[in-house]
Enzyme design. Sequence first.
Site, PDB file in Angstrom:
ATOM      1  N   ARG A  31     -18.030 -17.716  21.383  1.00  0.00           N
ATOM      2  CA  ARG A  31     -16.903 -16.641  21.708  1.00  0.00           C
ATOM      3  C   ARG A  31     -16.792 -16.137  23.137  1.00  0.00           C
ATOM      4  NH1 ARG A  31     -17.690 -10.669  19.147  1.00  0.00           N
ATOM      5  NH2 ARG A  31     -17.790 -12.343  17.025  1.00  0.00           N
ATOM      6  N   HIS A  77      -9.156 -20.177  13.341  1.00  0.00           N
ATOM      7  CA  HIS A  77     -10.045 -19.012  13.815  1.00  0.00           C
ATOM      8  C   HIS A  77      -9.843 -17.717  12.908  1.00  0.00           C
ATOM      9  CE1 HIS A  77     -11.742 -17.429  17.406  1.00  0.00           C
ATOM     10  NE2 HIS A  77     -11.044 -16.244  17.434  1.00  0.00           N
ATOM     11  N   TYR A 122       8.299  -9.944  18.296  1.00  0.00           N
ATOM     12  CA  TYR A 122       9.453 -10.093  19.132  1.00  0.00           C
ATOM     13  C   TYR A 122       9.219 -11.269  20.206  1.00  0.00           C
ATOM     14  CZ  TYR A 122       9.877  -5.225  17.306  1.00  0.00           C
ATOM     15  OH  TYR A 122       9.999  -4.311  16.309  1.00  0.00           O
TER      16      TYR A 122
END
Length: 746
Positions: A31, A77, A122
């Site tokens: 991570r 993931h 968007y």
Amino acid sequence: MHLQANFEQIPLKDYAERAYLDYSMYVVLDRALPFVGDGLKPVQRRIVYAMSELGLDAGAKPKKSARTVGDVIGKFHPHGDAACYEAMVLMAQPFSYRYPLIDGQGNFGSPDDPKSFAAMRYTEAKLTPFADLLLAELGMGTVDFTPNFDGTLQEPSWLPARVPHVLLNGATGIAVGMATDIPPHNLREIASACIRLLDEPEASIAALCEHVPGPDFPTAAEIITPRNELVALYATGTGSVRCRAIYRVENGNVVITALPYQVSPSRILEQIAEQMRAKKLPMIEDLRDESDHAHPIRLVLVPRSNRVDLDATMRHLFATTDLEKSYRVNLNLIGLDGRPQVKNLKQILAEWLRFRQNTVTRRLRHRLAQVERRLHLLEGLRIAFLNLDEVIRIVRTEDEPKPVLMQRFKLSEEQADYILETRLRQLARLEEMKLDAERDRLEEERARINVTLNSKARLKTLIKDELKADARQYGDARRSPLVEREVAQALDETALVVSEPVTVVLSEKGWVRAARGHDVDPAALAYREGDRFHNAAKGKTTQHVAFLDSSGRSYSTPAHTLPSARGNGEPLTGRFAPPPGARFDAVAIGDPASRLVLATDFGYGFVTRFAALLANKKAGKQLISMDDDAHVLAPAYVDDVARDRIVVATNAGHVLMFSVAALPELENGGRGNKLIEIPKAKLAEGERVAGVAVVAEGQGEVTLWAGQRKLILKWADLVEYNGNRAQRGGKLPRGFQRVDRIEAST
């Protein structure tokens, strides 16, 4: 019936240790820390790989970011979409990444607010050309693939980076018990250092620093860290780098054109405006943000006058705002052995070069296997061309032509399949010539690959040539100039204050305010109901003001911090903490070295320096030893101890003048000596000292007030009252038997 227990019993302590250790290793390895090979954390690697699988390379049409995020969290993931999208946005921000990996279309944040990006539904994105340096060799047998989280797909364990990406874009992360802070660097400089290390494996870190002089941030702010500190940083893997904004002077104004890495213009404006509101930047009159598309960073500071030292002002702002910022460096990453470690520059580059050598070797072997397979197929096809009639006969007559072909012409199964799958048009004479040319070309390539694989020198040369080519194609000039400068120091508080005359006014109720100028009539100012003028002192805004209370304690504060005389001011009890029942009796202002006479209305006093009145504590300091019911009088300022005279007047009309030198000078305060004799009987009846004044010998004069009446005593008049300290003094004329106060004038 007894059922066997389907569980294991272990102590809670052991379980907690094991669970936390597993979690810690997951955070460290999967991570928070980047891998030295491709310089990526798992989430970044999965985003780049998923986009490549979606066909979103630099030449493709971008797709909605939500599509990419969906693929990443659905296939590789299994974490939150918000965190995944934020990691994707970070790789698309040119002000966050030195070499962005993602080309974003839409609102991907701004330097003012990096997290102001639009929602993923968007925005659209695709990979940048630079990302090709991570992906170009992915399908060439260069990486190991592992199953994804549910075992249904395969994902790469790393990406075959052609450049040391771990240093180019840097990384930040917090793991369990460790963290990483790798600053970004310049591609051309890092590539040059790699080539130097390939040519000279024993090169020192100082030698490598000739190629890598320091980090290279996305912004054009200066790196002011001394070179020796940068070399030490690369030698140990830890340290710090200090960056400073760039400014120039235009038409008398300061124009800031570049800010340190990850510093927003709005934050700078807020910090400067806060100091202006606190009256800590009196030399700045206005502050403007003129940034636009043509000038992404343009902050304008307007000085109060052309006499302002702009360089000194900027040094102060560098020290007190984020215009100068220090960045921690901790070169902590996961090495080729799979373990996290803080590495120095040489270790990182050497380890990446080993990674690159392994990658190139695997790529060459993979290509060699492809070439040999193709040559094997071409050899079978050549046999078919030489025996075309026999091949056609076997295919037409035999029920199972494949084993017959293999036996008749000594073909492999793969060659036989390829012959049987060959189309008729490929049997033309022209096609035979093309196959011969392809065979010759492949045999030449095979020989070249074998020579490279069997020669370390040729392998190094190939790596160097590829590094040079990539640096030429994707590299650019350094953005962060390296300029050694001293760390900025904030100006002293008094240096920030414009020196102006000021009159500090104290009311009877202990309210204070400051009026500009010395031509102020304090008694004529408006006061709160039930309050009136008590005392005043004239000085400059750059000086400190001291207040004395009825217990003999002294308190001080800078004059420029006092409220304006336009209002009623503020109570001193809000700034200081006097003893219960104490009231503020007097005010004084001056330089630390100036002398003054401190006295009480019981007739005792001494000379001291103004520095003795300064007290940083809110509770002040005990300065004057007071008699019960005594009051502190307004201080009188001394210019020349040897020549000045002190004039003491009592409210019963007695006046005495004597030399200031007759009074002791006490550094730490005390009671002092008797100024004028007041008999005990008179003291009991209420006779007190109305005030003290200091005059210059031969030219001074004083004004005595009795109600609305005043009496001016010039030097010739004062001589009549001359005597020795502690005498009774002379009596004033009738009408001035009730003196209220005394003032000196020159």
